[in-house]
Design a protein around this motif. Structure first.
Motif, PDB file in Angstrom:
ATOM      1  N   GLY A 198       0.784  -1.304  -0.066  1.00  0.00           N
ATOM      2  CA  GLY A 198       0.133   0.053  -0.038  1.00  0.00           C
ATOM      3  C   GLY A 198       0.894   1.255   0.028  1.00  0.00           C
TER       4      GLY A 198
ATOM      5  N   VAL B 284       0.476   4.241   1.565  1.00  0.00           N
ATOM      6  CA  VAL B 284       0.917   4.852   3.187  1.00  0.00           C
ATOM      7  C   VAL B 284       1.857   4.128   3.773  1.00  0.00           C
ATOM      8  CG1 VAL B 284       0.003   5.631   5.226  1.00  0.00           C
ATOM      9  CG2 VAL B 284      -1.364   5.814   3.216  1.00  0.00           C
ATOM     10  N   LYS B 285       1.922   2.844   3.840  1.00  0.00           N
ATOM     11  CA  LYS B 285       3.009   2.255   4.620  1.00  0.00           C
ATOM     12  C   LYS B 285       4.492   2.182   3.836  1.00  0.00           C
ATOM     13  CE  LYS B 285      -0.128  -1.257   6.858  1.00  0.00           C
ATOM     14  NZ  LYS B 285      -0.541  -2.455   6.679  1.00  0.00           N
ATOM     15  N   THR B 286       4.146   2.233   2.455  1.00  0.00           N
ATOM     16  CA  THR B 286       5.566   2.351   1.889  1.00  0.00           C
ATOM     17  C   THR B 286       6.113   3.621   1.959  1.00  0.00           C
ATOM     18  OG1 THR B 286       4.845   0.890  -0.019  1.00  0.00           O
ATOM     19  CG2 THR B 286       6.850   2.249  -0.515  1.00  0.00           C
TER      20      THR B 286
ATOM     21  N   ALA C 228       5.918   5.696   4.834  1.00  0.00           N
ATOM     22  CA  ALA C 228       6.254   6.041   5.857  1.00  0.00           C
ATOM     23  C   ALA C 228       7.553   4.895   6.355  1.00  0.00           C
ATOM     24  CB  ALA C 228       5.351   5.628   7.065  1.00  0.00           C
TER      25      ALA C 228
ATOM     26  N   ASP D 269       9.359   7.740  -0.993  1.00  0.00           N
ATOM     27  CA  ASP D 269       8.140   8.137  -0.715  1.00  0.00           C
ATOM     28  C   ASP D 269       7.266   8.953  -1.439  1.00  0.00           C
ATOM     29  OD1 ASP D 269       9.538  10.456   0.051  1.00  0.00           O
ATOM     30  OD2 ASP D 269       8.023  11.064   1.284  1.00  0.00           O
TER      31      ASP D 269
ATOM     32  N   ARG E 184       3.524   8.663  -2.494  1.00  0.00           N
ATOM     33  CA  ARG E 184       2.613   9.749  -1.915  1.00  0.00           C
ATOM     34  C   ARG E 184       2.042  10.501  -3.075  1.00  0.00           C
ATOM     35  NH1 ARG E 184       6.791  13.899   0.479  1.00  0.00           N
ATOM     36  NH2 ARG E 184       7.131  14.290  -1.777  1.00  0.00           N
TER      37      ARG E 184
ATOM     38  N   ASP F 221       6.336  11.138   9.477  1.00  0.00           N
ATOM     39  CA  ASP F 221       6.074   9.668   8.793  1.00  0.00           C
ATOM     40  C   ASP F 221       5.437   8.893   9.985  1.00  0.00           C
ATOM     41  OD1 ASP F 221       7.876  10.111   6.734  1.00  0.00           O
ATOM     42  OD2 ASP F 221       9.594   9.502   8.027  1.00  0.00           O
TER      43      ASP F 221
ATOM     44  N   LEU G 152       1.201   7.231   9.174  1.00  0.00           N
ATOM     45  CA  LEU G 152       0.939   5.956   9.444  1.00  0.00           C
ATOM     46  C   LEU G 152      -0.464   6.011  10.359  1.00  0.00           C
ATOM     47  CD1 LEU G 152       4.051   3.953  10.386  1.00  0.00           C
ATOM     48  CD2 LEU G 152       2.456   3.453   8.560  1.00  0.00           C
ATOM     49  N   TYR G 153      -0.442   6.908  11.281  1.00  0.00           N
ATOM     50  CA  TYR G 153      -1.553   7.180  12.244  1.00  0.00           C
ATOM     51  C   TYR G 153      -2.901   7.217  11.577  1.00  0.00           C
ATOM     52  CZ  TYR G 153      -4.242   8.198  16.380  1.00  0.00           C
ATOM     53  OH  TYR G 153      -5.486   8.416  17.157  1.00  0.00           O
TER      54      TYR G 153
ATOM     55  N   THR H   1      -3.465   4.994   7.266  1.00  0.00           N
ATOM     56  CA  THR H   1      -3.330   3.520   7.112  1.00  0.00           C
ATOM     57  C   THR H   1      -4.271   2.948   6.299  1.00  0.00           C
ATOM     58  OG1 THR H   1      -1.470   3.297   8.772  1.00  0.00           O
ATOM     59  CG2 THR H   1      -2.440   1.179   7.843  1.00  0.00           C
ATOM     60  N   ARG H   2      -5.739   3.524   6.758  1.00  0.00           N
ATOM     61  CA  ARG H   2      -6.910   2.760   6.205  1.00  0.00           C
ATOM     62  C   ARG H   2      -7.557   3.541   5.390  1.00  0.00           C
ATOM     63  NH1 ARG H   2      -6.014   0.986  11.468  1.00  0.00           N
ATOM     64  NH2 ARG H   2      -6.213  -1.018  11.852  1.00  0.00           N
TER      65      ARG H   2
END
Length: 453
Positions: A334, A336-338, A340, A376, A380, A439, A443-444, A447-448
């Protein structure tokens, strides 16, 4: 038997090669529309001369006897001027015409380059940098990025955006690497082999900058009508940008009437949050742009432009290649994870750059920073272009880019103040901490996050 074994081995090798090419998305990139290549080529040309000018800008200003504070203020006001102009142009780009905005920006590049090649007055140079397009950081400035990324997002379906953006940033960062290398060595060659004065060599680089603006103006006029929002020719063919038929002109007029600057309540919330987070990230970048890093290494280790050109060629080359890896990671984990998890290590390393007393060790840490600091970018951009509706995309990206520019503009003045007190190293530490916080916040909050376009 040997022939069968050899044939089987060849087939296995071909399959492995094909998998590797698919992994980096080469086939997807090669099947892209012509406009994608033109957009990437324009940005590559810009970053080539951005890289060249970033290597010589601080030396150019220093040669004019400007103080550290004046140079920091110059960079800050340049970015602020760019922010105001970019905000206006990107908000109304879909109404004015995306290609026309790109054309205007390219012509401003030409004008500002000519001023820098001919003037030595602080206020004149400052006005040219604020009104025109001069980058104090080596990174993208002006209205270009938001408009171009909106165009690419429109031309490419959402499933392939991270791949195309990965190639987009890889190729353009390679151009930046070449600019860093050629900027340092061209300046050095003009002085040592042709006997030019340092100031004359610096001005020559700005003439190249101006020429790049003219070249991009021509490339902009080669774009098809498909780059405009909801603009398609009635026959389905790509027409020249300034060769629209009557039916298409009617569509354009309808589009202009619909394209107004207004966001839905949900989009406004997204813009506020994204602006805050990207603002923190770009404030950190503004503390230590390429020009500041060049100045720091020059003052601490007394290295010349050619050596620094080699260093930033290496860092940009590493950053470019890492983008292809980012595209593959984004498809698996995904966007966002990539973003961060690839950016966080570089934030930690950035804070360590000023620690070594040896140039080679410091350069090694800097290269390590760039191994992941740009990874990123593609995820992003893919995340951002998918997180808002297509109708609001250009304006949203324009506003966020302006916020990023304003935040970035605060950094050089602060770093300039630190430099006057012999504390420039502290800017690296602060920048690293801010990037790490950004970063973790991404994530916070995201992520979803769900794609909407």
């Amino acid at each position: 038997m040997d022939r069968v074994t050899c044939s089987s081995s060849n087939q296995t090798s071909m399959i492995s090669v094909q998998k590797a090419l698919d992994e980096i998305g080469l086939s997807t990139f090669l099947s892209s529309p012509r406009d994608v290549y033109l957009i990437i080529l324009q940005r590559a040309i810009r970053l080539l001369v951005y890289g060249q000018s970033a290597i010589v800008l601080t030396a150019f200003l220093k040669s004019l006897a400007f103080t550290d504070f004046q140079m920091g203020l110059f960079m800050t006001l340049t970015l602020l001027g760019d922010a105001v102009g970019s905000l206006i142009l990107t908000i109304y780009a879909d109404r004015l015409g995306r290609a026309k905005v790109l054309l205007g920006g390219s012509l401003l590049m030409t004008a500002s380059g000519l001023v820098f090649a001919s003037s030595q007055t602080y206020i004149v140079l400052l006005l040219a940098a604020m009104v025109g397009v001069i980058t104090p950081s080596g990174n993208e400035i002006g209205p270009f990025r938001a408009v171009e990324e909106s165009i690419l997002a429109q031309l490419i379906d959402s499933d392939n955006r991270s791949t195309i953006f990965a190639w987009h940033f890889t190729l353009t960062l390679l151009a930046l690497a070449l600019g860093n290398l050629s900027g340092g060595w061209l300046t050095r060659a003009l002085q040592h082999h042709l006997g030019w004065a340092a100031m004359t060599a610096y001005r020559a680089m700005f003439l190249l900058y101006s020429t790049a603006g003219l070249l991009n103006s021509a490339l902009t006029m080669a774009l098809s009508a498909n780059v405009e929002i909801q603009r398609r020719s009635s026959g389905g063919e790509e027409d020249g940008l300034f060769e629209m038929g009557e039916a298409e002109e009617e569509v354009v007029e309808e589009t202009k009437e619909k394209t107004t600057f207004s966001f839905s309540p949900e989009t406004k919330k997204k813009v506020w949050l994204l602006s805050a987070l990207f603002g923190v990230d770009n404030l950190s970048g503004g503390l230590v742009p390429v020009t500041i890093i060049v100045y720091f290494f020059t003052q601490k280790f007394h290295v010349d432009e050619g050596t620094l050109g080699n260093t930033f060629f290496t860092t940009s080359l590493v950053a470019a290649i890492s983008n292809l890896i980012a595209g593959s990671l984004a498809r698996r984990f995904g966007n966002v994870k990539t973003m961060a998890f690839t950016h966080l290590p570089s934030a930690i390393l950035l804070a360590l750059v000023p620690l070594p007393s040896n140039f080679q060790f410091a350069r090694a840490i800097l290269v390590a920073v760039f191994c992941t600091t740009k990874m990123d970018i593609a995820p992003r951009t893919a995340f951002l272009t998918s997180y808002v509706s297509a109708e609001e995309r250009t304006a949203v990206m324009g506003i966020i880019n302006v916020v990023k520019t304003v935040a970035q503009s605060l950094g050089p003045t602060f770093t300039g103040l630190l430099a006057t007190h012999g504390k420039i190293w502290l800017s690296f530490v602060i920048a690293g901490v801010l990037q790490a916080l950004y970063d973790l916040a991404m994530l916070y909050f995201f992520t979803r996050a769900v794609s909407v376009s």
